[in-house]
Design an enzyme around this catalytic site. Structure first.
Site, PDB file in Angstrom:
ATOM      1  N   ASP A 148      -3.698   0.849   6.520  1.00 33.97           N
ATOM      2  CA  ASP A 148      -2.731   0.586   5.454  1.00 33.97           C
ATOM      3  C   ASP A 148      -2.367  -0.897   5.351  1.00 33.97           C
ATOM      4  OD1 ASP A 148      -2.797   3.287   5.024  1.00 33.97           O
ATOM      5  OD2 ASP A 148      -0.960   3.695   6.151  1.00 33.97           O
TER       6      ASP A 148
ATOM      7  N   GLU B 242      -1.527  -1.159  -6.127  1.00 25.46           N
ATOM      8  CA  GLU B 242      -2.749  -0.594  -6.686  1.00 25.46           C
ATOM      9  C   GLU B 242      -2.395   0.334  -7.837  1.00 25.46           C
ATOM     10  OE1 GLU B 242      -4.595   1.735  -3.619  1.00 25.46           O
ATOM     11  OE2 GLU B 242      -2.636   2.062  -2.729  1.00 25.46           O
TER      12      GLU B 242
ATOM     13  N   ASP C  48       0.867  -1.174   0.000  1.00 29.60           N
ATOM     14  CA  ASP C  48       0.000   0.000   0.000  1.00 29.60           C
ATOM     15  C   ASP C  48       0.902   1.221   0.000  1.00 29.60           C
ATOM     16  OD1 ASP C  48      -2.725   1.239   0.374  1.00 29.60           O
ATOM     17  OD2 ASP C  48      -1.672   2.077   2.108  1.00 29.60           O
TER      18      ASP C  48
ATOM     19  N   CYS D  48     -12.686  -5.660   4.245  1.00 27.03           N
ATOM     20  CA  CYS D  48     -12.087  -6.356   5.378  1.00 27.03           C
ATOM     21  C   CYS D  48     -11.281  -7.535   4.846  1.00 27.03           C
ATOM     22  CB  CYS D  48     -13.172  -6.849   6.336  1.00 27.03           C
ATOM     23  SG  CYS D  48     -12.527  -7.973   7.600  1.00 27.03           S
TER      24      CYS D  48
HETATM   25 ZN   LIG Z   1     -14.501  -8.562   8.628  1.00 32.53          ZN
END
Ligand SMILES: [Zn+2]
Length: 399
Positions: free
Chosen positions: A352, A270, A186, A323
């Protein structure tokens, strides 16, 4: 694959004078050819029986007149004027293809450089030999193995560098990545990068003091009277400091990309094309300054040399909002929230690290589904091809 290694030169006075002369000759030839190009092009527009300008014709034209009109050109390598005109041809090609602006005149002190083809120099350890000049000391030896293609000598704030372009044999000369695993990266808001392992890479700390000095220097520079000797001096100091800060940032980026590609086989990052622009001011200075493209370019060529691969997430991939434990996706997560707890599985996330873990999972799953086996050769569409050798070469030649 063409890669370039830039090395500082240790020159004595005679050598520094030669370099300055060769760079001056290259600049003169470039500007001469650009002016000729414009007038020949105008002539062709009025009368199409006139020849259209080309770099090859301009090189012949210069060769036929230089003994008579510019005899001082003969004092330096013939590559200096010749390669400059070839570079002008490339600049026009880039212009016609819509890749860059119309070629501009080269300025003294800004574009001080010349290029040598591989038959006009030799490399031996920490030194390079240029005909009629002799051996020149380099600060380090050439890092890459492979066929040496060309060398560009350039001046940055009173220091001379050589950038040697090598056609490296892929995969063949660097050891494979140590840890054959995957990592997600990240890119930093405050740190340079956060890894899915939880590591935080802060980058260069030392340059905060330099930035304060930079502010002070530029203030003092703007106060000096225009055209004065003092202003000229301050300008030199300022340029030197700029170069030093740029070097520190460039080092931080190289260290990051080298360490990542050495340790990991699959690297998920990314796509910052769009996001990067939106939150550019939040990005760590090294990435904001050097550019995300440079980071990706370095990761890709370094990974390719060790047989690894880089997977770039789709720009809409919600790496921060998802998540990494249960896959629950938040509706909203503002940039100021550094930690959050998943409403579904109650895992507490560092923003992060969670994003980095998602990027790692994305990278692993896209390489697995592409070829059935983690980390073997073929790429999926989400991955980005390494910059083609040709692009690399032209960007190097035109630098
Ligand atoms: Zn979760």
């Amino acid at each position: 694959m063409l890669i370039a290694h830039r090395i500082a030169l240790d020159l004595n006075n005679v050598q520094a004078i030669y370099m300055a002369r060769a760079a001056g000759t290259a600049r003169f030839a470039y500007n001469w050819a650009l002016t000729e190009w414009k007038s020949q092009y105008e002539a062709w527009k009025l009368d199409s029986s006139q020849p259209k300008p080309t770099q090859a014709a301009l090189r012949r034209q210069l060769n036929s007149i230089k003994r008579e009109r510019f005899p001082w050109m003969l004092e330096v390598t013939k590559n200096a004027p010749q390669m400059a005109i070839i570079q002008l041809g490339q600049a026009f090609q880039n212009f016609f293809a819509g890749r860059s602006k119309y070629p501009q005149l080269r300025k003294k002190g800004v574009h001080d450089r010349f290029t040598l083809t591989n038959d006009q120099f030799n490399i031996d350890g920490c030194r390079m030999r240029i005909p009629n000049l002799g051996w020149v000391r380099m600060r380090e030896s050439l890092r890459f193995a492979g066929k040496i293609m060309s060398a560009t000598v350039s001046r940055v704030a009173e220091r001379w560098f050589v950038s040697i372009t090598v056609d490296a044999e892929d995969d063949s000369h660097l050891p494979k990545a140590e840890n054959q695993g995957a990592v997600g990266v990240d890119l930093g808001v405050s740190a340079l990068a956060t890894l899915s392992t939880g590591e935080i890479i802060t980058g260069a700390k030392s340059h905060k003091a330099l930035l304060t000095r930079l502010q002070r220097l530029s203030r003092s520079f703007s106060r000096k009277q225009k055209g004065s000797e003092k202003r000229k001096k301050a300008k030199g100091k300022l340029a030197k400091l700029h170069a030093r800060i740029a070097a520190i940032r460039s080092d931080a980026l190289h260290q990051l990309t080298t360490s990542l590609t050495r340790r990991f086989h699959i690297i998920g990052i990314e796509d910052l094309n769009v996001r990067g622009m939106v939150k550019n001011r939040h990005l760590a200075r090294s990435i904001a300054d050097m550019g995300f493209f440079e980071l990706r370019r370095q990761l890709e060529y370094k990974a390719a040399m060790r047989g690894g691969q880089v997977v770039v997430a789709d720009r809409f991939y919600p790496s921060s909002k998802t998540c990494s434990s249960c896959g629950h996706k938040l509706e909203e997560l503002s940039l100021s929230v550094r930690q959050w707890t998943c409403p579904d599985c109650a895992t507490c996330h560092d923003r992060d690290v969670n994003a980095a873990i998602n990027l790692k999972n994305m990278a692993v799953s896209s390489t697995v589904s592409a070829c059935g086996e983690e980390g073997s050769g073929r790429r999926r569409k989400t991955t980005v091809k390494p910059a083609s050798a040709k692009q690399e070469a032209s960007s190097r030649f035109s630098q």
